[in-house]
Every structure is written in structure tokens, then in C-alpha cells.
Design an enzyme around this catalytic site. Structure first.
Site, PDB file in Angstrom:
ATOM      1  N   THR A 124       0.771  -1.225   0.000  1.00 32.98           N
ATOM      2  CA  THR A 124       0.000   0.000   0.000  1.00 32.98           C
ATOM      3  C   THR A 124       0.818   1.299   0.000  1.00 32.98           C
ATOM      4  O   THR A 124       1.854   1.360   0.645  1.00 32.98           O
ATOM      5  CB  THR A 124      -0.837  -0.096   1.288  1.00 32.98           C
ATOM      6  OG1 THR A 124      -1.538  -1.320   1.239  1.00 32.98           O
ATOM      7  CG2 THR A 124      -1.765   1.049   1.471  1.00 32.98           C
ATOM      8  N   ARG A 153     -11.973  -9.786  -2.004  1.00 29.05           N
ATOM      9  CA  ARG A 153     -11.473  -9.406  -0.673  1.00 29.05           C
ATOM     10  C   ARG A 153     -11.242  -7.888  -0.628  1.00 29.05           C
ATOM     11  O   ARG A 153     -10.720  -7.300  -1.564  1.00 29.05           O
ATOM     12  CB  ARG A 153     -10.178 -10.160  -0.400  1.00 29.05           C
ATOM     13  CG  ARG A 153      -9.515  -9.830   0.949  1.00 29.05           C
ATOM     14  CD  ARG A 153      -8.466  -8.757   0.805  1.00 29.05           C
ATOM     15  NE  ARG A 153      -7.710  -8.543   2.041  1.00 29.05           N
ATOM     16  CZ  ARG A 153      -6.850  -7.550   2.193  1.00 29.05           C
ATOM     17  NH1 ARG A 153      -6.621  -6.707   1.207  1.00 29.05           N
ATOM     18  NH2 ARG A 153      -6.202  -7.410   3.333  1.00 29.05           N
ATOM     19  N   GLY A 194       0.011  -2.479   5.484  1.00 32.95           N
ATOM     20  CA  GLY A 194       0.277  -3.757   6.140  1.00 32.95           C
ATOM     21  C   GLY A 194      -0.892  -4.711   6.014  1.00 32.95           C
ATOM     22  O   GLY A 194      -1.661  -4.629   5.050  1.00 32.95           O
ATOM     23  N   GLY A 211      -4.218  -5.926   6.203  1.00 35.56           N
ATOM     24  CA  GLY A 211      -5.481  -5.213   6.321  1.00 35.56           C
ATOM     25  C   GLY A 211      -6.428  -5.778   7.364  1.00 35.56           C
ATOM     26  O   GLY A 211      -7.108  -5.027   8.063  1.00 35.56           O
TER      27      GLY A 211
END
Ligand code: GLY
Length: 316
Positions: A178, A206, A229, A231
Site C-alpha cells: 500500500t 477481498r 500492512g 489489512g
């Protein structure tokens, strides 16, 4: 009441995750500096924190070495599905203690080059907070946000890594994550933006923390935060909301460390966070192998760092 000009600052992250290939570092560094320059330009010209974080994240989304927009990780079907969100806290006119707070997000979008722009359009052009699917794409068209074929977002690098991962372990594993940014502008507006292709081995459909306000992104009168990181752990901890709330009692540096430490103990999860408070102070921390951070403030200018993990991370 007249509001004192705020210290201007901007912090971006390029994801917390495994230490990536060494030979990619110079290009990742260039990409991060280009992103921070784009955001810093906005702030130097008197632009808003929201414009600055979106400009920063768009550059990272367009760069093939970051896991967002073009170059996103692929799901187990080999397709791109991206999440993004923005949130902004703006001082209310003539009421120094009040802030107007707004947010927008999109989840599992596949045909939008810059999901962060679409998250902003949800915030600015609708009464809703989170949009998915065909409705989100229709909004993109209406808002003049570029759509493309889903395959155009798959970089050769992402395809290669997906093949290797699927052959090795069914798609799971660590990777750089991310992207996101937080900023405060001269008028005291604070904003956060986050965008991702998700985590390796994710199933189609997802959705991670980057689409969830309070988890991957948050801003209010105390500050703004963006996370990276795992989620699932970040959502269960409502990490960014908790971190910004803690700014009432502590500084961003300490808050960032405590927020990450709070994830390590119960869940053994890997994550990172960047934070700015209403005084323009910044904080960042992670417990993964590596996290890349870019910073701009009016005193020290622009810089890029590879941040060391907090000790006590799983496996260390
Ligand atoms: N933090 C990115 C994700 O879990 O999707």
C-alpha cells in the site's frame, strides 16, 4: 477568530512489507521523491492538504514499483482489484475549535487508473462514503476520471511475481504494500489518502483496510493517519482512528510506535503507519521488514528514508 498559519508538512509511505530487491531501491527512491515533490509543490503554492495528499498518491499509483494503481498486486485469479480512501478535516470558518470532516472510499475497483481520485469523487460528488463495482465506475465516468481496461493496470513485474508466488505457495506471502500520505496545509486543513492493490494471495472480492475509513485512513481535528500492512489486523484494530485519537495525549512519534506495538502483541501482524498532527509534527513506525517514507516540511525540505522496524516484530 483569526487562525494562526499552521506548520505545513507532508509524509508519504510506500508500504510496509518484506525488504524488496536491492536493485529496485534506487528507482523506488526516485519514485517516492517525485511523489513528495508533487505534494510539496501543492503546499508551497498555498494549496490544500487534500490536493497535496492526492497529488502525492497519484504519482505512487502511476509508478510500477508501488502496489497501487498501475503495478498493483494481482489476486488469486490474476486480476487487479484496488481499494482507496481519502479523509479531510477542515477548520470551520470563524469557529477556531470546529472542523468539518469528510471522507470517501472505493473498494475492489478494476478499471480506474487512479483509485484515489475516485475515492475523492465519492467524497465530493455523492452522499455516500464507500462505493464498489459498476456504480463506482459509473461515477468515475461522470467525474471525468480516466477508465481503462483492467489488463492495462497489470505491469509485467506484477504478472511475473504473481506467477512465481502461485507456483511457490498458492499466492500468499509478504510483499511491499500500500501507498499513502498525510498532510497539513497553512490553513490548518489536515488530510489522509491511501491506495492499494491489496495483499498477496487475496481472493477475488477481498477488501482491505485501505478502503475502510478509521482503519487504513483517518483525519479529524487532532490529526491525520494512513496505514499499510495486513489489512485484516488493521481493520480489527481500527488502527488510524485509534492513533489519531491518541494524539490528544501524546505526540505523533510516540503515537505511531504505540499503534504498531499494539498490533504486534495480540495478532503478530505486520503493519506501518504515518501520522501528522495539527501542529505539523509527524510520526511514522512499522514492524515489517522495511518501510519507505518520504517527508516534506518547510524547515527541512524534502527527504526520503528507509525506516527501520520497531524491535519486537514477529520473528525478530
Ligand atoms: N493494507 C493493504 C491491504 O490489506 O489490502
Amino acid at each position: 477568530m483569526t487562525r494562526r498559519a499552521s506548520e505545513v508538512s507532508l509524509v508519504a509511505h510506500g508500504g510496509a512489507g518484506a525488504v524488496g530487491p536491492r536493485e529496485e531501491r534506487p528507482e523506488r527512491r526516485r519514485g517516492m521523491l517525485e511523489a513528495i515533490r508533487a505534494g510539496a509543490r501543492v503546499l508551497r503554492q498555498g494549496g490544500s492538504a487534500l490536493d497535496a495528499v492526492v497529488a502525492t498518491v497519484v504519482v505512487l499509483e502511476d509508478h510500477p514499483l508501488f502496489n497501487a494503481g498501475y503495478g498493483s498486486l494481482l489476486n488469486t485469479d490474476g486480476a487487479v482489484e484496488m481499494d482507496a480512501s481519502v479523509m479531510v478535516a477542515t477548520p470551520a470558518e470563524n469557529q477556531a475549535a470546529r472542523f468539518d470532516v469528510k471522507a470517501g472510499a472505493v473498494a475492489a475497483v478494476s478499471r480506474v487508473r487512479n483509485p484515489v481520485r475516485l475515492a475523492r469523487a465519492v467524497m465530493e460528488n455523492t452522499r455516500h462514503l464507500l462505493m464498489v463495482g459498476r456504480g463506482a465506475e459509473r461515477l468515475a465516468r461522470r467525474a471525468g476520471i480516466e477508465l481503462c481496461r483492467a489488463e492495462e493496470l497489470i505491469s509485467p513485474r506484477a504478472r511475473k511475481r504473481w506467477r512465481e508466488r502461485m507456483a511457490r505457495q498458492g499466492g500468499a506471502g509478504a510483499a511491499h504494500g500500500t501507498v499513502g500520505a498525510v498532510a497539513i496545509d497553512a490553513r490548518g486543513q489536515m488530510a489522509a489518502a491511501t491506495s492499494t492493490g491489496g495483499v498477496p494471495g487475496k481472493m477475488p472480492g477481498r477488501v482491505g483496510d485501505s478502503a475502510i475509513i478509521g482503519a487504513g485512513t483517518f483525519a479529524d481535528s487532532l490529526g491525520a493517519a494512513s496505514a499499510t500492512g495486513e489489512g485484516e489486523a488493521i481493520i480489527m484494530a481500527t488502527l488510524c482512528r485509534a492513533a489519531v485519537g491518541a494524539l490528544a495525549r501524546s505526540n505523533p512519534e510516540r503515537v505511531a510506535r504505540r499503534a504498531i506495538a499494539s498490533l504486534i502483541a495480540p495478532r503478530g501482524a505486520e503493519a506501518g503507519i504515518v501520522i501528522v498532527d495539527r501542529r505539523g509534527r509527524i510520526g511514522y513506525a512499522h514492524n515489517a521488514g522495511s518501510m519507505q517514507v518520504g517527508i516534506y516540511d518547510s524547515r527541512a525540505g524534502i527527504r526520503q528514508l528507509w525506516v527501520e522496524p520497531l524491535t519486537g516484530r514477529p520473528g525478530s
